[in-house]
Design a protein around this motif. Structure first.
Motif, PDB file in Angstrom:
ATOM      1  N   ALA A  17      30.923  17.096  30.886  1.00  0.00           N
ATOM      2  CA  ALA A  17      30.467  18.141  29.954  1.00  0.00           C
ATOM      3  C   ALA A  17      30.252  17.566  28.550  1.00  0.00           C
ATOM      4  O   ALA A  17      29.261  17.893  27.879  1.00  0.00           O
ATOM      5  CB  ALA A  17      31.473  19.280  29.911  1.00  0.00           C
ATOM      6  N   LYS A  18      31.167  16.711  28.103  1.00  0.00           N
ATOM      7  CA  LYS A  18      31.020  16.084  26.788  1.00  0.00           C
ATOM      8  C   LYS A  18      29.774  15.194  26.756  1.00  0.00           C
ATOM      9  O   LYS A  18      29.025  15.195  25.778  1.00  0.00           O
ATOM     10  CB  LYS A  18      32.256  15.252  26.441  1.00  0.00           C
ATOM     11  CG  LYS A  18      33.459  16.070  26.083  1.00  0.00           C
ATOM     12  CD  LYS A  18      34.638  15.168  25.775  1.00  0.00           C
ATOM     13  CE  LYS A  18      35.882  15.965  25.491  1.00  0.00           C
ATOM     14  NZ  LYS A  18      37.043  15.095  25.221  1.00  0.00           N
ATOM     15  N   LEU A  19      29.546  14.451  27.837  1.00  0.00           N
ATOM     16  CA  LEU A  19      28.380  13.576  27.913  1.00  0.00           C
ATOM     17  C   LEU A  19      27.094  14.389  27.904  1.00  0.00           C
ATOM     18  O   LEU A  19      26.140  14.054  27.204  1.00  0.00           O
ATOM     19  CB  LEU A  19      28.465  12.704  29.169  1.00  0.00           C
ATOM     20  CG  LEU A  19      27.401  11.639  29.333  1.00  0.00           C
ATOM     21  CD1 LEU A  19      27.392  10.672  28.149  1.00  0.00           C
ATOM     22  CD2 LEU A  19      27.618  10.880  30.635  1.00  0.00           C
ATOM     23  N   GLU A  20      27.083  15.481  28.662  1.00  0.00           N
ATOM     24  CA  GLU A  20      25.905  16.364  28.689  1.00  0.00           C
ATOM     25  C   GLU A  20      25.577  16.875  27.288  1.00  0.00           C
ATOM     26  O   GLU A  20      24.416  16.879  26.867  1.00  0.00           O
ATOM     27  CB  GLU A  20      26.177  17.534  29.630  1.00  0.00           C
ATOM     28  CG  GLU A  20      25.028  18.516  29.739  1.00  0.00           C
ATOM     29  CD  GLU A  20      25.358  19.649  30.684  1.00  0.00           C
ATOM     30  OE1 GLU A  20      25.388  20.798  30.216  1.00  0.00           O
ATOM     31  OE2 GLU A  20      25.580  19.389  31.887  1.00  0.00           O
ATOM     32  N   LYS A  21      26.600  17.281  26.560  1.00  0.00           N
ATOM     33  CA  LYS A  21      26.400  17.793  25.203  1.00  0.00           C
ATOM     34  C   LYS A  21      25.783  16.720  24.294  1.00  0.00           C
ATOM     35  O   LYS A  21      24.866  16.999  23.525  1.00  0.00           O
ATOM     36  CB  LYS A  21      27.737  18.271  24.638  1.00  0.00           C
ATOM     37  CG  LYS A  21      27.638  19.011  23.351  1.00  0.00           C
ATOM     38  CD  LYS A  21      28.984  19.587  22.957  1.00  0.00           C
ATOM     39  CE  LYS A  21      28.862  20.400  21.692  1.00  0.00           C
ATOM     40  NZ  LYS A  21      30.119  21.029  21.298  1.00  0.00           N
ATOM     41  N   LYS A  22      26.266  15.484  24.410  1.00  0.00           N
ATOM     42  CA  LYS A  22      25.738  14.392  23.583  1.00  0.00           C
ATOM     43  C   LYS A  22      24.301  14.049  23.967  1.00  0.00           C
ATOM     44  O   LYS A  22      23.470  13.786  23.107  1.00  0.00           O
ATOM     45  CB  LYS A  22      26.632  13.163  23.675  1.00  0.00           C
ATOM     46  CG  LYS A  22      27.939  13.361  22.956  1.00  0.00           C
ATOM     47  CD  LYS A  22      28.785  12.126  22.940  1.00  0.00           C
ATOM     48  CE  LYS A  22      30.078  12.448  22.184  1.00  0.00           C
ATOM     49  NZ  LYS A  22      30.814  11.270  21.835  1.00  0.00           N
ATOM     50  N   ILE A  23      24.009  14.051  25.259  1.00  0.00           N
ATOM     51  CA  ILE A  23      22.641  13.760  25.711  1.00  0.00           C
ATOM     52  C   ILE A  23      21.678  14.811  25.183  1.00  0.00           C
ATOM     53  O   ILE A  23      20.569  14.490  24.753  1.00  0.00           O
ATOM     54  CB  ILE A  23      22.572  13.688  27.253  1.00  0.00           C
ATOM     55  CG1 ILE A  23      23.349  12.474  27.758  1.00  0.00           C
ATOM     56  CG2 ILE A  23      21.121  13.633  27.729  1.00  0.00           C
ATOM     57  CD1 ILE A  23      23.549  12.453  29.264  1.00  0.00           C
ATOM     58  N   ASN A  24      22.102  16.064  25.194  1.00  0.00           N
ATOM     59  CA  ASN A  24      21.232  17.146  24.742  1.00  0.00           C
ATOM     60  C   ASN A  24      20.943  17.096  23.246  1.00  0.00           C
ATOM     61  O   ASN A  24      20.049  17.794  22.770  1.00  0.00           O
ATOM     62  CB  ASN A  24      21.794  18.505  25.160  1.00  0.00           C
ATOM     63  CG  ASN A  24      21.537  18.785  26.623  1.00  0.00           C
ATOM     64  OD1 ASN A  24      20.477  18.472  27.148  1.00  0.00           O
ATOM     65  ND2 ASN A  24      22.508  19.359  27.300  1.00  0.00           N
ATOM     66  N   LYS A  25      21.658  16.266  22.512  1.00  0.00           N
ATOM     67  CA  LYS A  25      21.369  16.088  21.084  1.00  0.00           C
ATOM     68  C   LYS A  25      20.193  15.138  20.860  1.00  0.00           C
ATOM     69  O   LYS A  25      19.654  15.071  19.755  1.00  0.00           O
ATOM     70  CB  LYS A  25      22.605  15.567  20.353  1.00  0.00           C
ATOM     71  CG  LYS A  25      23.697  16.610  20.236  1.00  0.00           C
ATOM     72  CD  LYS A  25      24.882  16.084  19.469  1.00  0.00           C
ATOM     73  CE  LYS A  25      25.953  17.161  19.366  1.00  0.00           C
ATOM     74  NZ  LYS A  25      27.123  16.697  18.610  1.00  0.00           N
ATOM     75  N   ILE A  26      19.782  14.407  21.899  1.00  0.00           N
ATOM     76  CA  ILE A  26      18.628  13.512  21.782  1.00  0.00           C
ATOM     77  C   ILE A  26      17.365  14.370  21.791  1.00  0.00           C
ATOM     78  O   ILE A  26      17.152  15.158  22.714  1.00  0.00           O
ATOM     79  CB  ILE A  26      18.585  12.495  22.948  1.00  0.00           C
ATOM     80  CG1 ILE A  26      19.834  11.624  22.960  1.00  0.00           C
ATOM     81  CG2 ILE A  26      17.318  11.635  22.848  1.00  0.00           C
ATOM     82  CD1 ILE A  26      19.935  10.729  24.185  1.00  0.00           C
ATOM     83  N   LYS A  52      17.036   5.442  26.703  1.00  0.00           N
ATOM     84  CA  LYS A  52      17.931   5.880  25.633  1.00  0.00           C
ATOM     85  C   LYS A  52      19.093   6.701  26.204  1.00  0.00           C
ATOM     86  O   LYS A  52      20.247   6.527  25.806  1.00  0.00           O
ATOM     87  CB  LYS A  52      17.132   6.703  24.611  1.00  0.00           C
ATOM     88  CG  LYS A  52      17.855   6.998  23.346  1.00  0.00           C
ATOM     89  CD  LYS A  52      16.933   7.629  22.325  1.00  0.00           C
ATOM     90  CE  LYS A  52      17.635   7.798  20.999  1.00  0.00           C
ATOM     91  NZ  LYS A  52      16.755   8.323  19.958  1.00  0.00           N
ATOM     92  N   VAL A  53      18.797   7.581  27.159  1.00  0.00           N
ATOM     93  CA  VAL A  53      19.831   8.395  27.800  1.00  0.00           C
ATOM     94  C   VAL A  53      20.815   7.514  28.557  1.00  0.00           C
ATOM     95  O   VAL A  53      22.039   7.664  28.426  1.00  0.00           O
ATOM     96  CB  VAL A  53      19.203   9.444  28.745  1.00  0.00           C
ATOM     97  CG1 VAL A  53      20.264  10.106  29.614  1.00  0.00           C
ATOM     98  CG2 VAL A  53      18.422  10.484  27.958  1.00  0.00           C
ATOM     99  N   LEU A  54      20.297   6.589  29.350  1.00  0.00           N
ATOM    100  CA  LEU A  54      21.171   5.718  30.144  1.00  0.00           C
ATOM    101  C   LEU A  54      22.040   4.830  29.256  1.00  0.00           C
ATOM    102  O   LEU A  54      23.211   4.591  29.568  1.00  0.00           O
ATOM    103  CB  LEU A  54      20.349   4.882  31.119  1.00  0.00           C
ATOM    104  CG  LEU A  54      19.640   5.680  32.215  1.00  0.00           C
ATOM    105  CD1 LEU A  54      18.793   4.761  33.077  1.00  0.00           C
ATOM    106  CD2 LEU A  54      20.608   6.488  33.049  1.00  0.00           C
ATOM    107  N   ASN A  55      21.489   4.358  28.136  1.00  0.00           N
ATOM    108  CA  ASN A  55      22.275   3.558  27.193  1.00  0.00           C
ATOM    109  C   ASN A  55      23.399   4.390  26.574  1.00  0.00           C
ATOM    110  O   ASN A  55      24.518   3.899  26.413  1.00  0.00           O
ATOM    111  CB  ASN A  55      21.387   2.965  26.102  1.00  0.00           C
ATOM    112  CG  ASN A  55      20.531   1.829  26.609  1.00  0.00           C
ATOM    113  OD1 ASN A  55      20.831   1.211  27.622  1.00  0.00           O
ATOM    114  ND2 ASN A  55      19.438   1.563  25.915  1.00  0.00           N
ATOM    115  N   LEU A  56      23.106   5.639  26.235  1.00  0.00           N
ATOM    116  CA  LEU A  56      24.119   6.530  25.674  1.00  0.00           C
ATOM    117  C   LEU A  56      25.232   6.775  26.699  1.00  0.00           C
ATOM    118  O   LEU A  56      26.415   6.739  26.363  1.00  0.00           O
ATOM    119  CB  LEU A  56      23.504   7.863  25.250  1.00  0.00           C
ATOM    120  CG  LEU A  56      24.501   8.924  24.783  1.00  0.00           C
ATOM    121  CD1 LEU A  56      25.142   8.526  23.467  1.00  0.00           C
ATOM    122  CD2 LEU A  56      23.841  10.269  24.671  1.00  0.00           C
ATOM    123  N   CYS A  57      24.852   6.993  27.947  1.00  0.00           N
ATOM    124  CA  CYS A  57      25.839   7.223  29.007  1.00  0.00           C
ATOM    125  C   CYS A  57      26.778   6.028  29.133  1.00  0.00           C
ATOM    126  O   CYS A  57      27.998   6.196  29.230  1.00  0.00           O
ATOM    127  CB  CYS A  57      25.140   7.477  30.342  1.00  0.00           C
ATOM    128  SG  CYS A  57      24.263   9.046  30.423  1.00  0.00           S
TER     129      CYS A  57
END
Length: 68
Positions: A17-26, A52-57
């Protein structure tokens, strides 16, 4: 464009859930992560955003591994 990415290495639903929230900020990305299914659904305005998403993950969850 829609991409569905299978993954492993996320340990709990709260982490997902935390990761989803951060991804949605892109900008240009909408993500939904299903921890139970081990899948991430991405709506991307540009395919270049996938990297960019995969790097953030990987940065947020070092054990994250996309199964493409």
């Amino acid at each position: 464009m829609t991409k569905i990415i299978r993954f492993k290495g996320i340990d709990c639903a709260n982490c997902a859930a935390k990761l989803e929230k951060k991804i949605n900020k892109i900008e240009g990305v909408e993500a939904t992560i299903s921890f139970v299914a081990g899948k991430m659904m991405l709506e991307l305005k540009d395919e270049a955003l996938l990297e960019k998403v995969l790097n953030l993950c990987k940065k947020e969850e070092p054990d994250f591994e996309a199964i493409i």
